[in-house]
Design an enzyme around this catalytic site. Structure first.
Site, PDB file in Angstrom:
ATOM      1  CG  HIS A  94     -22.937 -10.760  23.572  1.00 47.67           C
ATOM      2  ND1 HIS A  94     -22.880  -9.634  24.375  1.00 47.67           N
ATOM      3  CD2 HIS A  94     -22.277 -11.723  24.253  1.00 47.67           C
ATOM      4  CE1 HIS A  94     -22.229  -9.908  25.488  1.00 47.67           C
ATOM      5  NE2 HIS A  94     -21.843 -11.177  25.439  1.00 47.67           N
ATOM      6  CD  GLU A 127     -18.858 -16.609  27.936  1.00 47.80           C
ATOM      7  OE1 GLU A 127     -18.277 -17.565  27.372  1.00 47.80           O
ATOM      8  OE2 GLU A 127     -18.504 -15.418  27.805  1.00 47.80           O
TER       9      GLU A 127
END
Length: 234
Positions: free
Chosen positions: A8, A82
């Protein structure tokens, strides 16, 4: 299937080098928004059939311009979020205790999947959830899929699953924001890393699966600006 694993764009906690893994997490910095806006041009040569993002805000904001440019919806899946930091959440990633985060993740990639992040998930759990989303994408029949995910998760999953990348290789190469790892293969046949942040990955020989990057030009590279971090690149 061609699998593009995209980190990201930059977040405020990336700037501060913090282990920020909880849902929903922060949005993007102004630089992060520019990085996201640059992705469609950076990946213009890729015939992407589907765009996935994790349940964290930062991946969805990063994926949105790419999906819009291709006329696709962003498919949101929790499995590619994550690696959960557990008790290490919001610690500086380059602190003595914060470094335990990446040591644990790479121990998973090396095969110690029963090991548990302090106060968090095990390697078995983390890799299984990531595997499930990749398997879903492969079963869809798509020829190329972009998954906007997170630095530690991408590095650990690739080191665990790519035949030509090992822990030493992945540990030495943090991904900058909007860095891309390109994979090819399938859940049944296995995976091979084709490139890592714009460098071609080739095997070093018969001694093991260690990858070696070879520089390659990349048209329209994403806007960068955050230096490599000692933390999880989360």
């Amino acid at each position: 299937m061609r699998l593009l694993l995209v980190r990201h764009g930059q977040t405020p906690t990336n700037v501060d080098f913090l282990l920020d893994t909880a849902v929903p997490g922060p949005g993007l910095t102004p630089l992060g928004l520019r990085q996201a806006a640059a992705l469609p041009r950076a990946l213009a040569d890729e015939d992407i059939d589907a765009v996935y993002a994790s349940t964290l805000v930062r991946t969805q904001l990063t994926a949105a311009p790419l999906a819009a440019a291709r006329g696709l919806d962003v498919i949101v899946r929790d499995g590619i979020r994550e690696l959960s930091a557990g008790d290490l959440e919001m610690l500086p990633g380059d602190s003595e205790r914060g470094r335990l985060y990446m040591r644990t993740g790479f121990a998973w990639a090396a095969g110690d999947t029963a090991l548990r992040m302090p106060g968090g998930e095990s390697g078995t759990e983390a890799l299984a959830r990531y595997d499930a989303v990749v398997a879903e994408a492969a079963a869809s029949g798509a020829s190329a899929v972009a998954m906007v995910s997170h630095g530690a998760a991408i590095r650990v999953w690739t080191a665990a699953r790519a035949a030509n990348v090992d822990v030493r290789f992945a540990a030495a190469r943090p991904l900058d924001n909007t860095g891309v790892v390109v994979m090819e293969g399938s859940p049944s046949d296995g995976w091979k890393a084709l490139s890592w942040a714009g460098a071609v990955v080739t095997p070093t020989g018969e001694a093991g699966p260690t990858g070696r990057p070879q520089p390659v030009s990349q048209r329209g590279a994403p806007v960068s600006g955050d230096r490599p971090q000692a933390g999880p690149k989360s």
